[in-house]
Design a protein around this motif. Structure first.
Motif, short mmCIF file in Angstrom:
data_model
loop_
_atom_site.label_atom_id
_atom_site.label_comp_id
_atom_site.label_asym_id
_atom_site.label_seq_id
_atom_site.Cartn_x
_atom_site.Cartn_y
_atom_site.Cartn_z
N GLN A 141 118.96 74.61 -21.20
CA GLN A 141 120.41 74.59 -20.59
C GLN A 141 121.06 75.93 -20.78
O GLN A 141 121.28 76.34 -22.16
N PHE B 250 115.78 72.47 -25.56
CA PHE B 250 115.53 70.98 -26.06
C PHE B 250 114.06 70.59 -26.01
O PHE B 250 113.45 70.67 -24.83
N TYR C 101 103.96 62.36 -23.96
CA TYR C 101 104.54 63.45 -22.69
C TYR C 101 105.40 63.98 -23.65
O TYR C 101 106.48 63.47 -24.32
N PRO D 109 120.71 70.79 -18.00
CA PRO D 109 119.45 71.07 -18.48
C PRO D 109 118.48 71.13 -17.51
O PRO D 109 118.55 70.17 -16.30
N TYR E 282 113.42 71.39 -22.06
CA TYR E 282 114.21 71.74 -21.05
C TYR E 282 115.19 73.00 -21.55
O TYR E 282 115.45 73.00 -22.74
N ASN F 163 111.75 55.68 -23.70
CA ASN F 163 112.71 56.69 -23.05
C ASN F 163 112.67 57.82 -23.62
O ASN F 163 111.79 57.84 -24.66
N LEU F 164 112.97 58.94 -22.99
CA LEU F 164 112.76 60.44 -23.66
C LEU F 164 113.78 60.49 -24.79
O LEU F 164 114.74 60.03 -24.70
N GLY G 120 108.13 61.45 -25.15
CA GLY G 120 108.24 60.32 -24.29
C GLY G 120 106.89 59.60 -24.19
O GLY G 120 105.83 60.12 -24.89
N PHE H 147 115.14 63.26 -27.28
CA PHE H 147 115.35 64.71 -27.49
C PHE H 147 115.70 65.17 -28.85
O PHE H 147 116.13 64.53 -29.79
N GLY H 148 115.26 66.32 -29.00
CA GLY H 148 115.64 66.89 -30.34
C GLY H 148 117.00 67.51 -30.32
O GLY H 148 117.79 67.35 -29.27
N LYS H 149 117.47 68.10 -31.29
CA LYS H 149 118.87 68.48 -31.22
C LYS H 149 119.29 69.78 -30.85
O LYS H 149 120.40 70.28 -30.50
N LEU I 12 113.92 71.24 -16.85
CA LEU I 12 112.72 71.29 -17.09
C LEU I 12 112.12 72.52 -16.82
O LEU I 12 112.11 73.26 -15.82
#
Lengths: 115, 112
Positions: B38, B89, B32, B44, B36, B99-100, B93, B102-104, B46
């Motif tokens: 922001q 971002f 998955y 953030p 996102y 848990n998800l 997942g 995230f990239g930076k 989706l």
């Protein structure tokens, strides 16, 4: 439907103090997860709660803790604050367990400054 | 554990140009992949997601592609507009971590 609500929005603490942040999820959402956001580091996972039980935990020291109440509201606590704990703490809710397979709805965050 | 690398960290384009943000992930069990957005001072949100059983998904000016063999996925924004300026971002997942991840983030600036 009200969105995810986080309180307080801003707070300033000094090193060594502790802090408690609160999150009210969207009505009907049972999963709450917490993330720490710092410049250049993205969103780092703290923990996830579902039905009052911690289901998953990220790589943070034991000073970071949380809980979830029967109404799905959640709190996180940081004890013995350090300068490096200064960050935006985001709470996110989702309908079901398994935040890795469905949309997360984020709150506006609690911005913590540690002096 | 799972790691998600995101590039570039900053991206500046002229209005009307296309923007591409790329992410790679390490856990082959991930299935998955959400993105996102922001905006400055906002939460953030989706904007698009893709699951491993499809290779591409489009929603108006936004598209996401997934290459499971290479373990990378990309966000494509066409005909960029100033309101596309934000931090984006990627995340992965469904893997072993539960848990998800995230990239930076990529700070996209669209210049009028």
């Amino acid at each position: 439907k009200a969105g995810v609500t986080q309180t307080p929005r801003y707070l300033i603490k000094t090193r060594g103090q502790q802090v408690t942040l609160s999150c009210s999820p969207i009505s009907g959402h049972r999963s709450v997860s917490w993330y720490q956001q710092t410049p250049g580091q993205g969103l780092q996972f703290l923990f996830e709660y579902f039905s009052e039980t911690q289901r998953n935990k990220g790589n943070f020291p034991g000073r970071f803790s949380g809980r979830q109440f029967s109404n799905s509201r959640s709190e996180m606590n940081v004890s013995t604050l350090e300068l490096g704990d200064s960050a935006l703490y985001l709470c996110a809710s989702s309908l079901n367990l398994g935040t890795n397979t469905g949309e997360l709805f984020f709150g506006e965050g609690s911005r913590l400054t540690v002096l | 554990g799972e790691n998600v690398e995101q590039h570039p960290s900053t991206l500046s384009v002229q209005e009307g140009d296309s923007a591409v943000i790329k992410c790679t992930y390490s856990d082959s069990a991930s299935n998955y992949f959400p993105w996102y957005k922001q905006e400055l001072g906002k939460r953030p949100q989706l904007i698009i997601d893709i699951r491993s059983n499809v290779g591409e998904k489009k929603d108006q000016r936004i598209a996401v592609t997934l290459n499971k063999t290479a373990k990378h996925f990309s966000l494509h924004i066409t005909e960029t507009q100033p309101e596309d300026s934000a931090v984006y971002f990627c995340a992965a997942g469904g893997g072993s971590q539960g848990n998800l991840i995230f990239g930076k983030g990529t700070k996209l600036s669209v210049k009028p």
